[in-house]
Write an enzyme that holds these catalytic residues in place. Structure first.
Site, PDB file in Angstrom:
ATOM      1  N   CYS A   1     -64.121 -40.774 -10.488  1.00 35.04           N
ATOM      2  CA  CYS A   1     -63.509 -41.508 -11.808  1.00 35.04           C
ATOM      3  C   CYS A   1     -62.263 -41.243 -11.672  1.00 35.04           C
ATOM      4  O   CYS A   1     -61.337 -42.163 -12.366  1.00 35.04           O
ATOM      5  CB  CYS A   1     -64.533 -40.953 -12.947  1.00 35.04           C
ATOM      6  SG  CYS A   1     -64.279 -39.241 -13.117  1.00 35.04           S
TER       7      CYS A   1
ATOM      8  N   HIS B   1     -64.795 -36.222 -17.267  1.00 35.49           N
ATOM      9  CA  HIS B   1     -64.849 -37.651 -17.006  1.00 35.49           C
ATOM     10  C   HIS B   1     -63.479 -38.333 -17.311  1.00 35.49           C
ATOM     11  O   HIS B   1     -63.002 -38.108 -18.231  1.00 35.49           O
ATOM     12  CB  HIS B   1     -66.185 -38.330 -17.541  1.00 35.49           C
ATOM     13  CG  HIS B   1     -66.053 -39.736 -16.944  1.00 35.49           C
ATOM     14  ND1 HIS B   1     -66.419 -39.896 -15.538  1.00 35.49           N
ATOM     15  CD2 HIS B   1     -66.202 -40.871 -17.781  1.00 35.49           C
ATOM     16  CE1 HIS B   1     -66.659 -41.336 -15.593  1.00 35.49           C
ATOM     17  NE2 HIS B   1     -66.434 -41.964 -16.851  1.00 35.49           N
TER      18      HIS B   1
END
Length: 377
Positions: free
Chosen positions: A29, A292
């Site tokens: 990510c 994230h």
């Protein structure tokens, strides 16, 4: 290289180029977020879509730039809802094994490596004159590329010996400014900038060697922007060491979407291009052991903001761009036109088409480590 579709084709009515998701290859990510942010910089996209980069490529290290160009093309052709960055990830991983692992990495570090790779692959060299002191000079080499043209700025450090009061100027190039966060609860981007550009005092192990005094002395140091880049990137230093442990600052930082004025921190001679508008944000949610990354990017065609969460793309209102998870801020000093679309599409589809080098210190070093020579072009 041939591409094949490994997933069911998903037809959609969307024909807007530049709104393409990126498949997560396993803890990637951080990479997808940086790629989406760079994809929101129109002059960079235009440079690669036009194929201009091919003429500047160096054979010995052009593989990464070629892979980046192919990926950028896939993201802007408007043909796919989602593409895989597997080829670019693989090529960069060969150069930097850290990124070949399917483990979490720091997005800011990845950004630096990507800009380094692109610069090294596309740079052109020219001679310049360097002055090391009043009686000596030498020839140096200046290296420029699309990366330096867009992202490189310059700081000037005024270093004043507190003993003899002599002031010297130390220039330092940058492509990312790492800003300290002066509050644990809430502050503004201007507070971070004031903290970075405030006068500091170098003492003890950070003393400078004063050529006039002939010994190490305490010194006052103040930085000023002498060259403002077209695209300025701010790294908000959310991760800090506390003893032997590293922790994340959850400070809510307020930053403007437009009219960011850098003139208070700029040289009086820099009379233009000091107002900036936000074009992308890299967000980090969670903590060190389980975070994230996502990106907020302003689309140069629709002028709307979108959230990019790997393959998922969502339009968001301007009010949602302000978030307490912001980690990297991308600002542009002018309104660029949208990149030209290479070919018409009949609607996007999901495919596994795998899309598809600067080596200098981008973050200002501590003044104590700045080279003593002064280079002038």
């Amino acid at each position: 290289m041939k591409y094949s579709c490994k997933e069911p084709v998903e037809e959609t009515n969307s024909q807007c180029p530049g709104l393409t998701g990126l498949r997560n290859l396993g803890n990637t990510c951080y990479m997808n977020t940086i790629l989406q942010c760079l994809c929101s910089v129109p002059p960079l996209v235009e440079y690669f879509l036009s194929g201009k980069y091919k003429a500047a490529l160096h054979d010995e290290n052009g593989e990464s730039a070629t892979a980046f160009g192919c990926l950028m093309s896939d993201m802007w052709l408007g043909e796919f809802d989602c593409v895989s960055p597997e080829v670019f990830h693989s090529v960069l991983g060969k150069r930097y094994p850290t990124f070949s692992k399917r483990t979490q990495q720091d997005a800011q570090e990845f950004l630096i490596y990507v800009l380094n790779e692109l610069h090294e692959a596309l740079k052109k060299s020219s001679k310049r004159r360097c002055v090391t002191d009043a009686n000596a000079s030498r020839e140096g080499v200046s290296e420029t590329s699309i990366i330096t043209q867009l992202f490189e700025g310059q700081l000037s450090y005024d270093v004043t010996c507190l003993e003899c009061k002599t002031t010297t100027d130390r220039p330092e190039s940058f492509t990312v400014l790492s800003l300290p966060i002066p509050s644990k609860s809430a502050c503004s981007l201007q507070d971070c900038l004031k903290c970075f550009f405030q006068q500091d005092t170098l003492t003890w192990n950070n003393q400078i060697h004063c050529s006039w005094c002939g010994t190490k002395q305490d010194a006052a140091v103040k930085a000023t922007i002498t060259k403002a880049p077209q695209i300025i990137i701010f790294h908000l230093k959310r991760f800090e060491w506390q003893g032997k442990h590293k922790r994340k600052l959850l400070t809510d930082i307020c930053y403007p979407l437009s009219s960011l004025d850098l003139s208070p921190y700029s040289s009086p001679l820099l009379c233009k291009d000091t107002e900036y508008s936000l074009c992308a944000v890299a967000n980090h949610s969670g903590f060190l052991d389980g975070g994230h990354y996502t990106a907020f990017c302003k689309h140069s065609v629709t002028k709307n903001w979108y959230s990019f969460d790997d393959a998922q793309i969502t339009e968001i209102p301007n009010s949602s761009v302000q978030t307490d998870t912001a980690y990297l801020l991308f600002y542009t000093c002018k309104a660029f036109s949208a990149p030209a679309k290479k070919s018409a599409s009949r609607g996007k589809r999901t495919a596994s088409r795998p899309a598809i080098r600067i080596h200098w210190q981008h973050q200002p070093r501590p003044v104590s480590s700045i080279n003593q020579s002064i280079c002038i072009t």
